[in-house]
Design a protein around this motif. Structure first.
Motif, PDB file in Angstrom:
ATOM      1  N   MET A 243      15.588  -6.776   5.884  1.00  0.00           N
ATOM      2  CA  MET A 243      14.592  -7.139   4.879  1.00  0.00           C
ATOM      3  C   MET A 243      13.186  -6.746   5.323  1.00  0.00           C
ATOM      4  SD  MET A 243      16.216  -8.117   2.341  1.00  0.00           S
ATOM      5  CE  MET A 243      14.767  -8.546   1.374  1.00  0.00           C
ATOM      6  N   GLY A 244      12.934  -6.834   6.620  1.00  0.00           N
ATOM      7  CA  GLY A 244      11.634  -6.422   7.137  1.00  0.00           C
ATOM      8  C   GLY A 244      11.398  -4.938   6.930  1.00  0.00           C
ATOM      9  N   ASN A 245      12.421  -4.118   7.175  1.00  0.00           N
ATOM     10  CA  ASN A 245      12.286  -2.670   6.965  1.00  0.00           C
ATOM     11  C   ASN A 245      12.107  -2.334   5.492  1.00  0.00           C
ATOM     12  OD1 ASN A 245      12.351  -1.423   9.544  1.00  0.00           O
ATOM     13  ND2 ASN A 245      14.522  -1.883   9.723  1.00  0.00           N
ATOM     14  N   ILE A 246      12.813  -3.066   4.614  1.00  0.00           N
ATOM     15  CA  ILE A 246      12.639  -2.832   3.174  1.00  0.00           C
ATOM     16  C   ILE A 246      11.204  -3.121   2.760  1.00  0.00           C
ATOM     17  CG2 ILE A 246      13.296  -3.652   0.878  1.00  0.00           C
ATOM     18  CD1 ILE A 246      16.126  -4.094   1.986  1.00  0.00           C
ATOM     19  N   ALA A 247      10.660  -4.223   3.251  1.00  0.00           N
ATOM     20  CA  ALA A 247       9.274  -4.576   2.932  1.00  0.00           C
ATOM     21  C   ALA A 247       8.310  -3.502   3.439  1.00  0.00           C
ATOM     22  CB  ALA A 247       8.932  -5.932   3.544  1.00  0.00           C
ATOM     23  N   VAL A 248       8.553  -2.988   4.648  1.00  0.00           N
ATOM     24  CA  VAL A 248       7.683  -1.946   5.219  1.00  0.00           C
ATOM     25  C   VAL A 248       7.731  -0.687   4.367  1.00  0.00           C
ATOM     26  CG1 VAL A 248       7.389  -0.387   7.184  1.00  0.00           C
ATOM     27  CG2 VAL A 248       7.768  -2.820   7.583  1.00  0.00           C
ATOM     28  N   VAL A 249       8.917  -0.303   3.904  1.00  0.00           N
ATOM     29  CA  VAL A 249       9.051   0.903   3.069  1.00  0.00           C
ATOM     30  C   VAL A 249       8.254   0.747   1.780  1.00  0.00           C
ATOM     31  CG1 VAL A 249      10.660   2.278   1.685  1.00  0.00           C
ATOM     32  CG2 VAL A 249      11.284   1.592   4.012  1.00  0.00           C
ATOM     33  N   VAL A 250       8.397  -0.387   1.111  1.00  0.00           N
ATOM     34  CA  VAL A 250       7.711  -0.608  -0.168  1.00  0.00           C
ATOM     35  C   VAL A 250       6.196  -0.638   0.014  1.00  0.00           C
ATOM     36  CG1 VAL A 250       7.360  -2.241  -2.057  1.00  0.00           C
ATOM     37  CG2 VAL A 250       9.678  -1.821  -1.183  1.00  0.00           C
ATOM     38  N   ILE A 251       5.736  -1.404   0.992  1.00  0.00           N
ATOM     39  CA  ILE A 251       4.290  -1.520   1.237  1.00  0.00           C
ATOM     40  C   ILE A 251       3.707  -0.172   1.646  1.00  0.00           C
ATOM     41  CG2 ILE A 251       2.553  -2.569   2.738  1.00  0.00           C
ATOM     42  CD1 ILE A 251       4.402  -5.059   2.827  1.00  0.00           C
ATOM     43  N   SER A 252       4.415   0.541   2.514  1.00  0.00           N
ATOM     44  CA  SER A 252       3.932   1.845   2.970  1.00  0.00           C
ATOM     45  C   SER A 252       3.803   2.822   1.815  1.00  0.00           C
ATOM     46  CB  SER A 252       4.869   2.416   4.038  1.00  0.00           C
ATOM     47  OG  SER A 252       4.905   1.606   5.189  1.00  0.00           O
ATOM     48  N   ALA A 253       4.801   2.832   0.918  1.00  0.00           N
ATOM     49  CA  ALA A 253       4.766   3.755  -0.220  1.00  0.00           C
ATOM     50  C   ALA A 253       3.575   3.470  -1.130  1.00  0.00           C
ATOM     51  CB  ALA A 253       6.068   3.651  -1.009  1.00  0.00           C
ATOM     52  N   ILE A 254       3.305   2.203  -1.367  1.00  0.00           N
ATOM     53  CA  ILE A 254       2.173   1.822  -2.225  1.00  0.00           C
ATOM     54  C   ILE A 254       0.850   2.253  -1.590  1.00  0.00           C
ATOM     55  CG2 ILE A 254       0.889  -0.141  -3.177  1.00  0.00           C
ATOM     56  CD1 ILE A 254       3.625  -1.566  -3.469  1.00  0.00           C
ATOM     57  N   ILE A 255       0.718   2.004  -0.289  1.00  0.00           N
ATOM     58  CA  ILE A 255      -0.538   2.352   0.397  1.00  0.00           C
ATOM     59  C   ILE A 255      -0.726   3.864   0.455  1.00  0.00           C
ATOM     60  CG2 ILE A 255      -1.769   2.252   2.603  1.00  0.00           C
ATOM     61  CD1 ILE A 255      -0.576  -0.520   3.031  1.00  0.00           C
ATOM     62  N   VAL A 256       0.359   4.613   0.691  1.00  0.00           N
ATOM     63  CA  VAL A 256       0.257   6.077   0.716  1.00  0.00           C
ATOM     64  C   VAL A 256      -0.208   6.597  -0.636  1.00  0.00           C
ATOM     65  CG1 VAL A 256       1.594   8.221   0.841  1.00  0.00           C
ATOM     66  CG2 VAL A 256       1.894   6.453   2.588  1.00  0.00           C
ATOM     67  N   LEU A 257       0.362   6.052  -1.702  1.00  0.00           N
ATOM     68  CA  LEU A 257       0.025   6.524  -3.042  1.00  0.00           C
ATOM     69  C   LEU A 257      -1.421   6.213  -3.404  1.00  0.00           C
ATOM     70  CD1 LEU A 257       1.039   7.848  -5.631  1.00  0.00           C
ATOM     71  CD2 LEU A 257       1.763   5.577  -6.417  1.00  0.00           C
ATOM     72  N   TYR A 258      -1.816   4.953  -3.241  1.00  0.00           N
ATOM     73  CA  TYR A 258      -3.164   4.558  -3.660  1.00  0.00           C
ATOM     74  C   TYR A 258      -4.211   4.799  -2.565  1.00  0.00           C
ATOM     75  CZ  TYR A 258      -1.045   2.579  -7.795  1.00  0.00           C
ATOM     76  OH  TYR A 258      -0.363   2.439  -8.986  1.00  0.00           O
ATOM     77  N   GLY A 259      -3.762   4.851  -1.313  1.00  0.00           N
ATOM     78  CA  GLY A 259      -4.698   5.132  -0.231  1.00  0.00           C
ATOM     79  C   GLY A 259      -5.194   6.559  -0.219  1.00  0.00           C
ATOM     80  N   SER A 260      -4.488   7.437  -0.922  1.00  0.00           N
ATOM     81  CA  SER A 260      -4.903   8.841  -0.981  1.00  0.00           C
ATOM     82  C   SER A 260      -6.117   9.044  -1.878  1.00  0.00           C
ATOM     83  CB  SER A 260      -3.740   9.704  -1.503  1.00  0.00           C
ATOM     84  OG  SER A 260      -2.608   9.594  -0.665  1.00  0.00           O
ATOM     85  N   MET A 261      -6.575   7.976  -2.545  1.00  0.00           N
ATOM     86  CA  MET A 261      -7.619   8.123  -3.561  1.00  0.00           C
ATOM     87  C   MET A 261      -9.036   8.107  -2.995  1.00  0.00           C
ATOM     88  SD  MET A 261      -5.572   8.317  -6.156  1.00  0.00           S
ATOM     89  CE  MET A 261      -6.618   8.171  -7.598  1.00  0.00           C
ATOM     90  N   THR A 262      -9.240   7.493  -1.820  1.00  0.00           N
ATOM     91  CA  THR A 262     -10.589   7.387  -1.260  1.00  0.00           C
ATOM     92  C   THR A 262     -10.605   7.904   0.171  1.00  0.00           C
ATOM     93  OG1 THR A 262     -10.248   5.149  -0.398  1.00  0.00           O
ATOM     94  CG2 THR A 262     -11.059   5.352  -2.667  1.00  0.00           C
ATOM     95  N   PHE A 263     -11.757   8.342   0.641  1.00  0.00           N
ATOM     96  CA  PHE A 263     -11.863   8.978   1.957  1.00  0.00           C
ATOM     97  C   PHE A 263     -11.426   8.045   3.081  1.00  0.00           C
ATOM     98  CE2 PHE A 263     -14.036  10.050   5.872  1.00  0.00           C
ATOM     99  CZ  PHE A 263     -13.784  11.398   5.996  1.00  0.00           C
TER     100      PHE A 263
END
Length: 356
Positions: A243-263
């Motif tokens: 469950m910890g790895n599943i949470a890391v995958v989901v959180i990481s994907a969200i941050i990668v997607l939206y984190g790409s928007m600002t410097f």
């Protein structure tokens, strides 16, 4: 709980995932209509374009995704390199402490043995296809590439290093040197953290100067975050439950997607590329991992040889039969990598002795 942080199969599978992203990126971003990446410099319009393609499910979404995100295979390789150095030189009973000069010479020869056949092949192909071969591959540039100092010598490596992916060898030499002189000698967690913070500050100070930012990110400053993560994970990492790895995958994907928007967020995206990739392979069964393990075993040879096939194939297919061209490029690159892997069996590998 798992007994290993990363098994050999998982690290090899990570290499397989990373190399697929890299080689597809290195093809797709040459297609004129593809959304371009933010790899060495940041352009706020590009992530906006990528988001539009995602929201509209563009018919060429496959190409846009690999063009924009595929280069993040490089941080995965850097993470594995940092992780592997610690496991080999700090946690393995088979390899004792090694003096700095033998260490660097050994790793230089390993990289040169891998690179030189691909580099020579690419030069031949380029000279046969273009009239400017004598300029692009002037003696000083060839020597700089073979000695792996080209990242330092030239101000705009994206214009001068050909074939493009080979800049990575110069980056690795820098990181090996940094590991042996600093990280191997002083192993407190604060040493790596301070280096990463300093690297961030340097990049932030360069944010309004594209040439300066481009230059520092082609060198070790741009690779310190994932490389340092690999070192810290090998020394201090802990395994997570499913469950910890599943949470890391989901959180990481969200941050990668939206984190790409600002410097500022963009600078830390490689961190979450790594966490997401590691957590993903740890969730997969051996059966699902097996094709990625096979591809990962070819990753070094693929990295070296795919620029050759790109140089040959992309001029013919970049405007027509695009997807047929991609498949041709992938399969021919794999075939050429298998050939290189076979040839390398006949070239002696460098040996590394223990320090007396």
């Amino acid at each position: 709980m798992r007994k290993e942080l990363l098994s050999r199969a998982e690290t090899t599978a990570l290499r397989g995932v990373a190399i697929l992203g890299i080689i597809l990126h290195n093809y797709c971003h040459f297609l004129g209509f593809a959304v371009k990446e933010n790899e060495y410099t940041f352009d706020g319009a590009r992530p906006q374009q990528m988001m539009e393609k995602l929201m509209t499910l563009d018919k060429d979404l496959f190409i846009h995704i690999f063009s924009f995100f595929g280069h993040y295979g490089v941080p995965v390789f850097l993470f594995i390199s940092g992780f592997g150095l610690v496991m080999k030189y700090e946690k393995s009973s088979k390899q004792g402490p090694v003096a700095a000069m033998p260490f660097m010479w050994y790793h230089y020869l390993k990289l040169l043995r891998l690179m030189i056949l691909g580099f020579i092949t690419f030069i031949i192909v380029y000279v046969l296809r273009h009239d400017d071969g004598a300029v692009v591959y002037a003696a000083d540039r060839v020597i700089s590439q073979l000695t792996m100092v080209i990242n330092f010598v030239y101000e705009k490596p994206q214009q001068i290093i050909k074939p493009g992916p080979y800049w990575f060898f110069g980056l690795m030499i820098q990181l090996y040197l940094l590991y042996r002189l600093v990280c191997y000698r002083w192993r407190h967690v604060s040493v790596v953290i301070v280096m990463i913070i300093v690297a961030f500050l340097i990049q932030y100070l360069c944010k309004d100067n594209r040439d300066a930012l481009n230059y520092v990110r082609y060198n070790f400053i741009g690779g310190l975050l994932p490389f340092g993560m690999g070192i810290l994970y090998a020394r201090h990492g802990r395994s997570l439950p499913v469950m910890g790895n599943i949470a890391v995958v989901v959180i990481s994907a969200i941050i990668v997607l939206y984190g790409s928007m600002t410097f500022l967020a963009w600078m830390v995206v490689p961190c979450f590329i790594v966490t997401g990739a590691v957590a993903t392979v740890q969730l997969l069964s051996e059966r699902i991992l097996s094709p990625w393990v096979w591809l990962g075993a070819l990753s070094s040879a693929l990295f070296v040889m795919h620029p050759v096939m790109r140089e040959i194939i992309i001029p013919h297919f970049r405007r027509i039969d695009i997807y047929f061209g991609i498949w041709t490029y992938l399969l021919s690159s794999i075939a050429l990598a298998m050939l290189l892997q076979y040839v390398l069996k006949w070239i002696p590998s460098p040996k590394l002795g223990k320090k007396k």
